[in-house]
Design a protein around this motif. Structure first.
Motif, PDB file in Angstrom:
ATOM      1  N   GLY A  72       0.837  -1.199   0.000  1.00  0.00           N
ATOM      2  CA  GLY A  72       0.000   0.000   0.000  1.00  0.00           C
ATOM      3  C   GLY A  72       0.869   1.245   0.000  1.00  0.00           C
ATOM      4  N   GLY A  73       1.408   1.615  -1.163  1.00  0.00           N
ATOM      5  CA  GLY A  73       2.261   2.799  -1.258  1.00  0.00           C
ATOM      6  C   GLY A  73       3.543   2.599  -0.470  1.00  0.00           C
ATOM      7  N   ASP A  74       3.862   3.567   0.414  1.00  0.00           N
ATOM      8  CA  ASP A  74       5.081   3.456   1.214  1.00  0.00           C
ATOM      9  C   ASP A  74       4.872   2.629   2.479  1.00  0.00           C
ATOM     10  N   HIS A  75       3.721   2.001   2.591  1.00  0.00           N
ATOM     11  CA  HIS A  75       3.396   1.135   3.722  1.00  0.00           C
ATOM     12  C   HIS A  75       3.010  -0.251   3.216  1.00  0.00           C
ATOM     13  N   VAL A  76       2.869  -1.166   4.141  1.00  0.00           N
ATOM     14  CA  VAL A  76       2.292  -2.474   3.852  1.00  0.00           C
ATOM     15  C   VAL A  76       1.142  -2.649   4.840  1.00  0.00           C
ATOM     16  N   ILE A  77       0.073  -3.254   4.374  1.00  0.00           N
ATOM     17  CA  ILE A  77      -1.097  -3.497   5.210  1.00  0.00           C
ATOM     18  C   ILE A  77      -0.976  -4.910   5.765  1.00  0.00           C
ATOM     19  N   LEU A  78      -0.786  -5.001   7.071  1.00  0.00           N
ATOM     20  CA  LEU A  78      -0.713  -6.301   7.730  1.00  0.00           C
ATOM     21  C   LEU A  78      -2.130  -6.752   8.055  1.00  0.00           C
ATOM     22  N   ILE A  79      -2.507  -7.899   7.578  1.00  0.00           N
ATOM     23  CA  ILE A  79      -3.806  -8.471   7.914  1.00  0.00           C
ATOM     24  C   ILE A  79      -3.550  -9.621   8.873  1.00  0.00           C
ATOM     25  N   GLY A  80      -4.133  -9.502  10.052  1.00  0.00           N
ATOM     26  CA  GLY A  80      -3.924 -10.508  11.081  1.00  0.00           C
ATOM     27  C   GLY A  80      -5.190 -11.269  11.403  1.00  0.00           C
ATOM     28  N   ARG A  81      -5.057 -12.582  11.517  1.00  0.00           N
ATOM     29  CA  ARG A  81      -6.168 -13.424  11.973  1.00  0.00           C
ATOM     30  C   ARG A  81      -6.101 -13.463  13.493  1.00  0.00           C
ATOM     31  N   VAL A  82      -7.153 -13.008  14.122  1.00  0.00           N
ATOM     32  CA  VAL A  82      -7.176 -12.899  15.576  1.00  0.00           C
ATOM     33  C   VAL A  82      -7.258 -14.284  16.200  1.00  0.00           C
ATOM     34  N   ARG A  83      -6.313 -14.561  17.105  1.00  0.00           N
ATOM     35  CA  ARG A  83      -6.273 -15.841  17.819  1.00  0.00           C
ATOM     36  C   ARG A  83      -6.699 -15.686  19.272  1.00  0.00           C
ATOM     37  N   ASP A  84      -6.553 -14.458  19.815  1.00  0.00           N
ATOM     38  CA  ASP A  84      -6.942 -14.204  21.194  1.00  0.00           C
ATOM     39  C   ASP A  84      -7.210 -12.711  21.329  1.00  0.00           C
ATOM     40  N   ALA A  85      -8.195 -12.355  22.119  1.00  0.00           N
ATOM     41  CA  ALA A  85      -8.511 -10.942  22.364  1.00  0.00           C
ATOM     42  C   ALA A  85      -8.920 -10.786  23.823  1.00  0.00           C
ATOM     43  N   ARG A  86      -8.290  -9.821  24.503  1.00  0.00           N
ATOM     44  CA  ARG A  86      -8.586  -9.553  25.911  1.00  0.00           C
ATOM     45  C   ARG A  86      -8.776  -8.048  26.091  1.00  0.00           C
TER      46      ARG A  86
END
Length: 184
Positions: free
Chosen positions: A148-162
């Protein structure tokens, strides 16, 4: 609101190329100033390299992407020191910071700092650093990295959320703004 099923542009939208031509001479300072008008959350993204070294960065470009499957996205500058580590990482953690983490978030936004020296980090099950007193901690597996231009879009699959007890802080007009306070 109903989505349009047609792929043609509605008549009120400019023809293709019109906006592109306007943005080719965009002043970067004007763009940054415009973006500063949009309050956003603040996160500290963390991971561990294969060699065991802790890495992280501050991200305000973070959002929920999908509930099913549970996905989030965050944007990482390609010029960040930790860029290659995050590209190779299998897991990372999103720490949604509180007002108490403002100085730490600034440190993680700076190159060359010993970022983990003053933080109260613990390690999750995968060995990645997390802030136990964060407003929320979201542990992810790297699903995809999208340019994404000068960035990269990290897509993360959520394994845990607190969730924690603290209130998240926002970034607005170049400063931290705790929720519930009025902007100047």
């Amino acid at each position: 609101m109903r989505a349009r099923s047609s792929t043609t542009l509605p008549p009120e939208l400019p023809a293709r190329g019109t906006m592109v031509d306007q943005f080719q001479e965009l002043d970067p300072a004007a763009f940054r100033s415009a973006l500063a008008q949009f309050p956003s959350g603040v996160t500290i993204m963390t991971t561990r390299s294969e060699a065991g070294t802790l890495h992280g960065f501050t991200a305000s470009s973070f959002a929920a992407l999908s509930l099913d499957p549970p996905l989030i996205l965050a944007c990482l500058d390609r010029g960040a020191d930790c860029f290659p580590v995050f590209m190779a990482a299998k897991h990372f953690v999103v720490n949604i910071v509180t007002d108490a983490h403002a100085d730490l978030a600034l440190k993680f936004a700076t190159k060359g700092e010993n970022k983990f020296a003053d933080g109260n980090f613990e390690l999750d099950e995968a060995g990645n650093p997390l802030l136990p007193d964060a407003a929320a901690v979201i542990s992810c597996e790297l699903e995809q990295a999208v340019p994404g231009g000068d960035h990269v879009i990290l897509i993360g699959r959520v394994r845990d959320a607190r969730t924690g007890a603290g209130k998240p802080v926002t970034w607005y007009r170049g400063g931290f703004l705790p929720l519930g306070e009025r902007a100047a």
